[in-house]
Design a protein around this motif. Sequence first.
Motif, PDB file in Angstrom:
ATOM      1  N   GLU A  34       0.619  -1.290  -0.088  1.00 25.71           N
ATOM      2  CA  GLU A  34       0.089  -0.083  -0.083  1.00 25.71           C
ATOM      3  C   GLU A  34       0.906   1.236   0.087  1.00 25.71           C
ATOM      4  O   GLU A  34       0.487   2.291  -0.647  1.00 25.71           O
ATOM      5  CB  GLU A  34      -0.896   0.093   1.270  1.00 25.71           C
ATOM      6  N   TYR A  35       1.926   1.212   0.942  1.00 28.21           N
ATOM      7  CA  TYR A  35       2.865   2.477   0.858  1.00 28.21           C
ATOM      8  C   TYR A  35       3.534   2.464  -0.543  1.00 28.21           C
ATOM      9  O   TYR A  35       3.398   3.935  -0.992  1.00 28.21           O
ATOM     10  CB  TYR A  35       4.042   2.260   1.951  1.00 28.21           C
ATOM     11  N   LEU A  36       4.000   1.558  -1.308  1.00 26.33           N
ATOM     12  CA  LEU A  36       4.565   1.853  -2.650  1.00 26.33           C
ATOM     13  C   LEU A  36       3.711   2.097  -3.724  1.00 26.33           C
ATOM     14  O   LEU A  36       3.697   3.123  -4.518  1.00 26.33           O
ATOM     15  CB  LEU A  36       5.036   0.305  -3.143  1.00 26.33           C
ATOM     16  N   SER A  37       2.317   1.729  -3.453  1.00 25.40           N
ATOM     17  CA  SER A  37       1.001   2.250  -4.173  1.00 25.40           C
ATOM     18  C   SER A  37       0.823   3.854  -3.907  1.00 25.40           C
ATOM     19  O   SER A  37       0.680   4.713  -5.001  1.00 25.40           O
ATOM     20  CB  SER A  37      -0.327   1.506  -4.231  1.00 25.40           C
ATOM     21  N   ALA A  38       0.711   4.226  -2.628  1.00 23.59           N
ATOM     22  CA  ALA A  38       0.742   5.525  -2.195  1.00 23.59           C
ATOM     23  C   ALA A  38       1.821   6.392  -3.024  1.00 23.59           C
ATOM     24  O   ALA A  38       1.476   7.511  -3.334  1.00 23.59           O
ATOM     25  CB  ALA A  38       0.755   5.566  -0.694  1.00 23.59           C
TER      26      ALA A  38
END
Length: 139
Positions: A34-38
């Motif tokens: 999720e962090y990488l997507s954000a």
Amino acid sequence: MAEYSFQVRWGDTDAAGIVFYPNFYKWMDEATHEYLSALGFPSSKLYAEQQIGVPLLEANCIFKCPLFFEDSVVVQSTVEELQNKVFKLRHAFIRGEQIVAEGYELRAWTSFEGKPKALPVPEDIRKKMMPKTHQSMKR
């Protein structure tokens, strides 16, 4: 910082109704993606377009109090260390105002073209991971 929210499911708990500890590691993994997507770099896109992944090198979690079925949880993820090829992502599990667990993952920026090989984290991604560090370095 990125936030990942979820609700504890029945299958996440043990016979006592308390979250079974390996689930915290599963949620840290989910929070990393999720962090990488954000940041604008979804894991699926990185792999499909560049054969880049971020395999896990090390993980740790400290449990402060239990979570239970139907608890709502927010995982706050921040980069704590950013080296040339490796980054350490810190995860705080929060229920309401209370930190119930804290952990980290150490991951390597890795090419999967042929034999897996760690590569330097690209500069555009580094800037998004550690914007304050990059701003102060420019001054």
